[in-house]
Design a protein around this motif. Sequence first.
Motif, mmCIF file in Angstrom:
data_model
loop_
_atom_site.group_PDB
_atom_site.id
_atom_site.type_symbol
_atom_site.label_atom_id
_atom_site.label_comp_id
_atom_site.label_asym_id
_atom_site.label_seq_id
_atom_site.Cartn_x
_atom_site.Cartn_y
_atom_site.Cartn_z
ATOM 1 N N GLY A 297 -5.017 9.311 -2.387
ATOM 2 C CA GLY A 297 -6.404 9.563 -2.742
ATOM 3 C C GLY A 297 -7.381 9.454 -1.584
ATOM 4 O O GLY A 297 -8.570 9.659 -1.761
ATOM 5 N N SER B 193 1.429 6.362 -3.083
ATOM 6 C CA SER B 193 0.594 6.736 -4.231
ATOM 7 C C SER B 193 -0.857 6.291 -4.038
ATOM 8 O O SER B 193 -1.783 6.986 -4.458
ATOM 9 N N LYS B 194 -1.086 5.154 -3.397
ATOM 10 C CA LYS B 194 -2.450 4.701 -3.118
ATOM 11 C C LYS B 194 -3.075 5.502 -1.976
ATOM 12 O O LYS B 194 -4.274 5.759 -1.970
ATOM 13 N N GLN B 195 -2.261 5.886 -1.015
ATOM 14 C CA GLN B 195 -2.763 6.630 0.138
ATOM 15 C C GLN B 195 -3.151 8.059 -0.229
ATOM 16 O O GLN B 195 -3.984 8.670 0.437
ATOM 17 N N HIS C 196 4.655 7.097 5.040
ATOM 18 C CA HIS C 196 3.363 6.428 5.146
ATOM 19 C C HIS C 196 2.436 7.328 5.953
ATOM 20 O O HIS C 196 2.882 8.001 6.880
ATOM 21 N N TYR D 276 0.846 -1.189 0.000
ATOM 22 C CA TYR D 276 0.000 0.000 0.000
ATOM 23 C C TYR D 276 0.886 1.245 0.000
ATOM 24 O O TYR D 276 1.027 1.931 1.023
#
Length: 122
Positions: free
Chosen positions: A18, A14-16, A109, A11
């Motif tokens: 949004g 880049s996924k976080q 993160h 995860y």
Amino acid sequence: MASLEPLDPGYPLSKQMGIDAAPIVLVNLCTVAPEDEQAFLSAWAADAAYMKRQPGFISTQLHRALGENPTYLNYAVFESAESWRSAFKSPEFKEIAKAHPDSAVFRPHLFQKVAVANLCTA
């Protein structure tokens, strides 16, 4: 140029990016070559000074691991993921971040506080 690696490969940041959440804590584990430690600290101070001026910024703290290898843990608190995203994606921040030494590796993160009865609040 410094590199960016996911703290959690399943995860990545880049996924976080949004996800809308508030407030958020950015935790960033950083390693750097011993000979680049002072350059890293100078570049981090410039990064932090920029973030401190951004809307939604609450606080930041840098920690150095014990021992000889320069490993740092930074956490920064923002009012929302959106306020952090705006600051992180700005052209001005991207330019400032170029000052980090090539040996620097960042593993950021995003987190949210968790309430645990009788121990901590969200």
